[in-house]
Design a protein around this motif. Structure first.
Motif, PDB file in Angstrom:
ATOM      1  N   THR A  70      77.641  71.665  61.238  1.00  0.00           N
ATOM      2  CA  THR A  70      78.251  71.728  62.560  1.00  0.00           C
ATOM      3  C   THR A  70      78.777  70.344  62.911  1.00  0.00           C
ATOM      4  O   THR A  70      78.054  69.361  62.788  1.00  0.00           O
ATOM      5  N   ARG A  71      80.036  70.271  63.303  1.00  0.00           N
ATOM      6  CA  ARG A  71      80.608  68.971  63.675  1.00  0.00           C
ATOM      7  C   ARG A  71      80.306  68.702  65.147  1.00  0.00           C
ATOM      8  O   ARG A  71      80.714  69.471  66.028  1.00  0.00           O
ATOM      9  N   VAL A  72      79.583  67.622  65.381  1.00  0.00           N
ATOM     10  CA  VAL A  72      79.116  67.322  66.731  1.00  0.00           C
ATOM     11  C   VAL A  72      79.548  65.912  67.128  1.00  0.00           C
ATOM     12  O   VAL A  72      79.810  65.060  66.276  1.00  0.00           O
ATOM     13  N   ALA A  73      79.590  65.694  68.431  1.00  0.00           N
ATOM     14  CA  ALA A  73      79.852  64.360  68.978  1.00  0.00           C
ATOM     15  C   ALA A  73      78.758  64.043  69.986  1.00  0.00           C
ATOM     16  O   ALA A  73      78.352  64.901  70.768  1.00  0.00           O
ATOM     17  N   ALA A  74      78.296  62.814  69.935  1.00  0.00           N
ATOM     18  CA  ALA A  74      77.257  62.358  70.854  1.00  0.00           C
ATOM     19  C   ALA A  74      77.704  61.044  71.482  1.00  0.00           C
ATOM     20  O   ALA A  74      78.202  60.155  70.780  1.00  0.00           O
ATOM     21  N   VAL A  75      77.527  60.935  72.782  1.00  0.00           N
ATOM     22  CA  VAL A  75      77.829  59.697  73.500  1.00  0.00           C
ATOM     23  C   VAL A  75      76.560  59.241  74.199  1.00  0.00           C
ATOM     24  O   VAL A  75      75.895  60.027  74.885  1.00  0.00           O
ATOM     25  N   ASP A  76      76.234  57.976  74.006  1.00  0.00           N
ATOM     26  CA  ASP A  76      75.090  57.352  74.676  1.00  0.00           C
ATOM     27  C   ASP A  76      75.634  56.240  75.558  1.00  0.00           C
ATOM     28  O   ASP A  76      76.173  55.250  75.061  1.00  0.00           O
ATOM     29  N   CYS A  77      75.501  56.418  76.861  1.00  0.00           N
ATOM     30  CA  CYS A  77      75.999  55.416  77.800  1.00  0.00           C
ATOM     31  C   CYS A  77      74.810  54.705  78.426  1.00  0.00           C
ATOM     32  O   CYS A  77      74.086  55.291  79.242  1.00  0.00           O
ATOM     33  N   GLY A  78      74.612  53.470  78.031  1.00  0.00           N
ATOM     34  CA  GLY A  78      73.493  52.696  78.522  1.00  0.00           C
ATOM     35  C   GLY A  78      73.913  51.672  79.553  1.00  0.00           C
ATOM     36  O   GLY A  78      75.023  51.706  80.091  1.00  0.00           O
TER      37      GLY A  78
ATOM     38  N   ASN B 260      74.268  48.373  79.048  1.00  0.00           N
ATOM     39  CA  ASN B 260      75.123  47.313  78.514  1.00  0.00           C
ATOM     40  C   ASN B 260      76.279  47.861  77.697  1.00  0.00           C
ATOM     41  O   ASN B 260      77.367  47.315  77.715  1.00  0.00           O
ATOM     42  N   SER B 261      76.043  48.948  76.963  1.00  0.00           N
ATOM     43  CA  SER B 261      77.060  49.442  76.027  1.00  0.00           C
ATOM     44  C   SER B 261      77.189  50.953  76.122  1.00  0.00           C
ATOM     45  O   SER B 261      76.304  51.658  76.613  1.00  0.00           O
ATOM     46  N   ILE B 262      78.328  51.449  75.634  1.00  0.00           N
ATOM     47  CA  ILE B 262      78.547  52.879  75.465  1.00  0.00           C
ATOM     48  C   ILE B 262      78.890  53.093  73.997  1.00  0.00           C
ATOM     49  O   ILE B 262      79.634  52.301  73.404  1.00  0.00           O
ATOM     50  N   ARG B 263      78.307  54.140  73.405  1.00  0.00           N
ATOM     51  CA  ARG B 263      78.466  54.344  71.965  1.00  0.00           C
ATOM     52  C   ARG B 263      78.818  55.792  71.675  1.00  0.00           C
ATOM     53  O   ARG B 263      78.416  56.702  72.406  1.00  0.00           O
ATOM     54  N   LEU B 264      79.541  55.983  70.576  1.00  0.00           N
ATOM     55  CA  LEU B 264      79.969  57.308  70.142  1.00  0.00           C
ATOM     56  C   LEU B 264      79.562  57.532  68.691  1.00  0.00           C
ATOM     57  O   LEU B 264      79.683  56.634  67.850  1.00  0.00           O
ATOM     58  N   LEU B 265      79.069  58.729  68.409  1.00  0.00           N
ATOM     59  CA  LEU B 265      78.821  59.172  67.039  1.00  0.00           C
ATOM     60  C   LEU B 265      79.452  60.545  66.859  1.00  0.00           C
ATOM     61  O   LEU B 265      79.189  61.458  67.644  1.00  0.00           O
ATOM     62  N   VAL B 266      80.311  60.664  65.850  1.00  0.00           N
ATOM     63  CA  VAL B 266      80.827  61.963  65.423  1.00  0.00           C
ATOM     64  C   VAL B 266      80.268  62.212  64.036  1.00  0.00           C
ATOM     65  O   VAL B 266      80.376  61.357  63.151  1.00  0.00           O
ATOM     66  N   ALA B 267      79.633  63.375  63.840  1.00  0.00           N
ATOM     67  CA  ALA B 267      78.949  63.627  62.573  1.00  0.00           C
ATOM     68  C   ALA B 267      78.928  65.116  62.267  1.00  0.00           C
ATOM     69  O   ALA B 267      79.038  65.962  63.167  1.00  0.00           O
ATOM     70  N   ASP B 268      78.763  65.412  60.984  1.00  0.00           N
ATOM     71  CA  ASP B 268      78.490  66.774  60.539  1.00  0.00           C
ATOM     72  C   ASP B 268      76.992  66.895  60.336  1.00  0.00           C
ATOM     73  O   ASP B 268      76.396  66.115  59.582  1.00  0.00           O
TER      74      ASP B 268
ATOM     75  N   LYS C 190      88.750  64.331  69.794  1.00  0.00           N
ATOM     76  CA  LYS C 190      89.820  65.310  69.578  1.00  0.00           C
ATOM     77  C   LYS C 190      90.359  65.225  68.152  1.00  0.00           C
ATOM     78  O   LYS C 190      90.612  66.244  67.505  1.00  0.00           O
ATOM     79  N   ARG C 191      90.519  64.008  67.658  1.00  0.00           N
ATOM     80  CA  ARG C 191      91.056  63.820  66.307  1.00  0.00           C
ATOM     81  C   ARG C 191      90.155  64.456  65.244  1.00  0.00           C
ATOM     82  O   ARG C 191      90.638  65.055  64.282  1.00  0.00           O
ATOM     83  N   TYR C 192      88.849  64.317  65.404  1.00  0.00           N
ATOM     84  CA  TYR C 192      87.918  64.881  64.425  1.00  0.00           C
ATOM     85  C   TYR C 192      87.623  66.359  64.661  1.00  0.00           C
ATOM     86  O   TYR C 192      87.036  67.019  63.795  1.00  0.00           O
ATOM     87  N   GLY C 193      87.991  66.874  65.819  1.00  0.00           N
ATOM     88  CA  GLY C 193      87.764  68.283  66.098  1.00  0.00           C
ATOM     89  C   GLY C 193      86.298  68.652  66.232  1.00  0.00           C
ATOM     90  O   GLY C 193      85.862  69.690  65.720  1.00  0.00           O
ATOM     91  N   ALA C 194      85.537  67.814  66.910  1.00  0.00           N
ATOM     92  CA  ALA C 194      84.110  68.112  67.110  1.00  0.00           C
ATOM     93  C   ALA C 194      83.957  69.402  67.909  1.00  0.00           C
ATOM     94  O   ALA C 194      84.666  69.637  68.885  1.00  0.00           O
ATOM     95  N   GLU C 195      82.999  70.245  67.451  1.00  0.00           N
ATOM     96  CA  GLU C 195      82.788  71.536  68.092  1.00  0.00           C
ATOM     97  C   GLU C 195      81.930  71.420  69.345  1.00  0.00           C
ATOM     98  O   GLU C 195      82.053  72.223  70.271  1.00  0.00           O
ATOM     99  N   ARG C 196      81.041  70.457  69.376  1.00  0.00           N
ATOM    100  CA  ARG C 196      80.132  70.310  70.505  1.00  0.00           C
ATOM    101  C   ARG C 196      80.027  68.832  70.872  1.00  0.00           C
ATOM    102  O   ARG C 196      80.066  67.977  70.005  1.00  0.00           O
ATOM    103  N   LEU C 197      79.867  68.576  72.160  1.00  0.00           N
ATOM    104  CA  LEU C 197      79.752  67.211  72.665  1.00  0.00           C
ATOM    105  C   LEU C 197      78.618  67.144  73.674  1.00  0.00           C
ATOM    106  O   LEU C 197      78.482  68.030  74.529  1.00  0.00           O
ATOM    107  N   ARG C 198      77.809  66.104  73.553  1.00  0.00           N
ATOM    108  CA  ARG C 198      76.782  65.840  74.555  1.00  0.00           C
ATOM    109  C   ARG C 198      76.878  64.380  74.975  1.00  0.00           C
ATOM    110  O   ARG C 198      76.960  63.494  74.127  1.00  0.00           O
ATOM    111  N   PHE C 199      76.884  64.159  76.269  1.00  0.00           N
ATOM    112  CA  PHE C 199      77.010  62.821  76.838  1.00  0.00           C
ATOM    113  C   PHE C 199      75.725  62.529  77.600  1.00  0.00           C
ATOM    114  O   PHE C 199      75.402  63.207  78.580  1.00  0.00           O
ATOM    115  N   VAL C 200      75.011  61.526  77.146  1.00  0.00           N
ATOM    116  CA  VAL C 200      73.745  61.168  77.771  1.00  0.00           C
ATOM    117  C   VAL C 200      73.873  59.794  78.420  1.00  0.00           C
ATOM    118  O   VAL C 200      74.378  58.851  77.799  1.00  0.00           O
TER     119      VAL C 200
END
Length: 313
Positions: A2-10, A12-20, A70-80
């Motif tokens: 499953t292609r997923v995207a995760a965003v962690d907004c802390g 000091n920093s905001i980070r993105l991971l797109v992964a299968d 959008k470019r990677y076509g992630a099926e699910r996204l969660r923003f924490v």
């Protein structure tokens, strides 16, 4: 997969991971991982509000991340979202902005949830290794808070305390609107006392001294590892699962606390956004190692972001 995207907004920093991700095998194949220093928590400890310029920096990063997702076509996204947005009076402005840009509402999670994600992300790939003895103590030193989690395969105890590299810097190392260059002995002593009090609080819930392996997460810890290895540039592969002794952490923390802004900025592996807050982060790490008696810290590049990705998968 499953292609997923995760965003962690802390803070000091905001980070993105797109992964299968394949939950059946425990395999997480990273496609894109990036980090932007946005300092969302700028001034929150003092004003109780998210600054307009901090919100705009964060929204600019969100727009960049939206294009990547959008470019990677992630099926699910969660923003924490973590500490800074939990504390702010105007967090609704933050929620609306993220929803407009990414199409999902940021989940302002509790410290305990944050700890669960951090533990999963940091330890999932450690299972089966016979050189690291359980239970683990996973320590995630963020900008506004630090999460402590003790566990084996699963979390046994967790606690979040309001001690992080940005919060400690703003609370103790700022004089007349600027970070002291370098801080005074009195400032350092006050910061150390604050950290020790937070460790007392954490230890009421989490048996910090019972763990056999200390696993350190997030930018303060990874930057200390990069400095310890004298890397010519930030190298995630060299940092991931590196080990840094307590004595080396002490040397680095003491140097950072007596160095000037220019000296810290000259470190080749130092992210520009960490120059002013790394000394506080290193002192938090050293204090934890001294409190627990840990002879070394195992540094992980996989942390809450990976745990969020697993939760989506």
């Amino acid at each position: 997969m499953t292609r997923v995207a995760a965003v962690d907004c802390g803070t000091n920093s905001i980070r993105l991971l797109v992964a299968d991700a394949d939950p059946s095998t425990g395999e997480l194949v990273e496609l894109d991982r990036r980090m932007t220093i946005v300092r969302l928590g700028q001034g929150v400890d003092r004003t109780g509000r998210l600054a307009p310029e901090a919100l705009e920096r964060t929204f600019a990063a969100c727009r960049e991340y939206a294009a990547v997702i959008k470019r990677y076509g992630a099926e699910r996204l969660r923003f924490v979202a973590t500490s800074a947005s939990r504390d702010a009076e105007n967090r609704d402005d933050f929620v609306r902005g993220v929803l407009d840009i990414l199409g999902v509402e940021p989940e302002v999670i509790s410290g305990d949830q944050e700890a669960e994600f951090s533990f999963t992300g940091a330890t999932k790939e450690l299972s089966g290794r016979d050189d690291l003895t359980r239970p683990y103590l996973v320590v995630d030193i963020g900008g506004g808070s630090t999460e402590f989690v003790v566990g084996d395969d699963h979390v046994r105890a967790a606690r979040s305390v309001d001690v992080g590299c940005v919060r400690m810097t703003e609370r103790h190392l700022v004089h007349e609107g600027a970070v002291s260059d370098p801080p005074t002995a009195e400032q350092i002593a006050a910061m150390r006392a604050d950290i020790e009090h937070a460790l007392d609080v954490a230890e009421r819930t989490v048996p910090l001294r019972e763990a056999h392996t200390l696993v350190g997460l997030a930018g303060s810890v990874t930057t200390v590892s990069a400095i310890a290895q004298e890397l010519p540039e930030y190298d995630s592969a060299a940092i991931h699962h590196s080990r840094v002794s307590r004595e080396r952490v002490r040397e680095i923390a003491e140097w950072l606390l007596r160095s000037t802004h220019a000296e810290r900025a000259a470190v080749p592996s130092m992210h520009p956004g960490r120059v002013d807050v790394i000394a506080a982060g290193a002192l938090v790490l050293l204090s934890i190692m001294e409190r627990t008696g840990a002879e070394e810290v195992v540094v992980s590049e996989h942390d809450i972001l990976d745990g969020i990705a697993w939760s989506v998968a």
